[in-house]
Scaffold this active site. Structure first.
Site, PDB file in Angstrom:
ATOM      1  N   HIS A 110       1.973   1.765  -3.488  1.00  0.00           N
ATOM      2  CA  HIS A 110       0.813   2.261  -4.227  1.00  0.00           C
ATOM      3  C   HIS A 110       0.632   3.764  -4.030  1.00  0.00           C
ATOM      4  CE1 HIS A 110      -3.683   2.837  -4.483  1.00  0.00           C
ATOM      5  NE2 HIS A 110      -3.420   2.335  -5.664  1.00  0.00           N
TER       6      HIS A 110
ATOM      7  N   ARG B 168       0.822  -1.210   0.000  1.00  0.00           N
ATOM      8  CA  ARG B 168       0.000   0.000   0.000  1.00  0.00           C
ATOM      9  C   ARG B 168       0.866   1.274   0.000  1.00  0.00           C
ATOM     10  NH1 ARG B 168      -5.676   1.145   0.808  1.00  0.00           N
ATOM     11  NH2 ARG B 168      -6.100  -1.063   0.582  1.00  0.00           N
TER      12      ARG B 168
END
Lengths: 209, 209
Positions: free
Chosen positions: B42, B39
């Site tokens: 990301h 994440r």
């Protein structure tokens, strides 16, 4: 033993910006653009970012002028709208993020698009002459480009297009620079995000370092 | 011609995370850590970030457990507190940022430190068992380490230490991992910022991708 470290905010900024100017390749940027790129590098902690930053001709000076003249700032997410440093704004400019508007989830469903894209439909009343700052969602930038294909859609003064990520980010930014509906700036490729978008707004809002 | 692009939020997430897992070097991370790193990559749009991420033993599972048990989340800046996705929180956890407290400027003057560092003094009543998320100011992380040298200072459950920049960021994160007053996670070096800090909190808060 307590840690010792630089505690003076002004000194930290000065040393940070001097380090960036020593290490980064900034020669190709104009006087209006250079402090924007420096502040973006600062926000990301990454020399090398400058390779990816592109301005259309005159974008930086047009965006500075728009902000001085009181343009509202339209942001795709609250991490952008919350990050902008209010005291740097030259005309107490309005900062608007419509993503949390209660109408947005239903609009997104009807449009078959993301909430980030749907939220831009609520920008229309403020869009004319605004400075747009997109720092998260590629779908928002794509949707804005599609809105601006309609000649009756109000035109912003300038667009900061720095969505981030692995699906559509690079493509949406390339599309912005190709369409170029108004003067624009991007960070090419996957890199982007709220931090560098906020940094660009803060730098365009004031020459103060 | 309107641009065509992926408009389904769930599909965008799925494709993004698959791309990251295909490209990034994630083998050294545990099952608890891996989704956090994914994440973070990301949020930054940057494969390669994983090289810089370090967890102390068990930090990820301890932070997850603390959040499940209702730990408050203490953030150094509003770009962090605003970025945390409320519906992901397992116990409707309180999110606290004291930087805008009206007492902070005067406290900073008295302490001879930045507002970011001074604001942490107001964390004391909530600090015990909290999850700390520092995503901007090296001075905040250094000041927290100095606060925790006092054995009477309340202990957080875990620290996410990702301040960013060119002065003190790398040093403050190294100091955190060396002191290790409580289980901690850092992004080594200059890279950091609110986006990856928020991503870490959001990943520790929920397994949902």
């Amino acid at each position: 033993m307590p840690h010792t470290y630089e505690k003076n905010g002004a000194a930290i900024y000065k040393e940070s910006f001097a380090t960036i100017r020593r290490e980064a390749e900034l020669e190709r940027f104009t006087r209006d653009e250079e402090p924007v790129v420096v502040r973006m590098i600062h926000a990301l902690g990454m020399v090398g970012l400058e390779e990816h930053v592109q301005f259309s001709d005159g974008m930086a000076s047009i965006a500075r002028k728009a902000l001085e003249d009181g343009a509202p700032i339209l942001c795709d997410v609250r991490m952008v709208s919350e990050g902008i440093t209010r005291p740097r704004l030259p005309a107490d400019n309005q900062i608007i993020c419509t993503l949390q508007d209660p109408r947005v989830p239903e609009m997104a469903k009807e449009m078959g698009n993301t909430r980030s894209a749907a939220a831009l439909e609520l920008w229309r009343p403020q869009l004319d002459g605004a400075v747009v700052a997109i720092g998260n969602a590629p779908t928002a930038l794509f949707h804005l480009l599609n809105m601006l294909e309609d000649p009756n859609c109000p035109r912003p003064a300038a667009i900061i297009g720095c969505p981030v990520g692995f699906v559509g980010a690079a493509e949406s930014k390339d599309a912005l620079m190709q369409d170029l509906p108004v003067p624009s700036m991007i960070c090419k490729g996957r890199l982007g995000g709220s931090a560098i978008t906020v940094a660009a707004v803060n730098a365009l809002a004031s020459w103060k370092e």
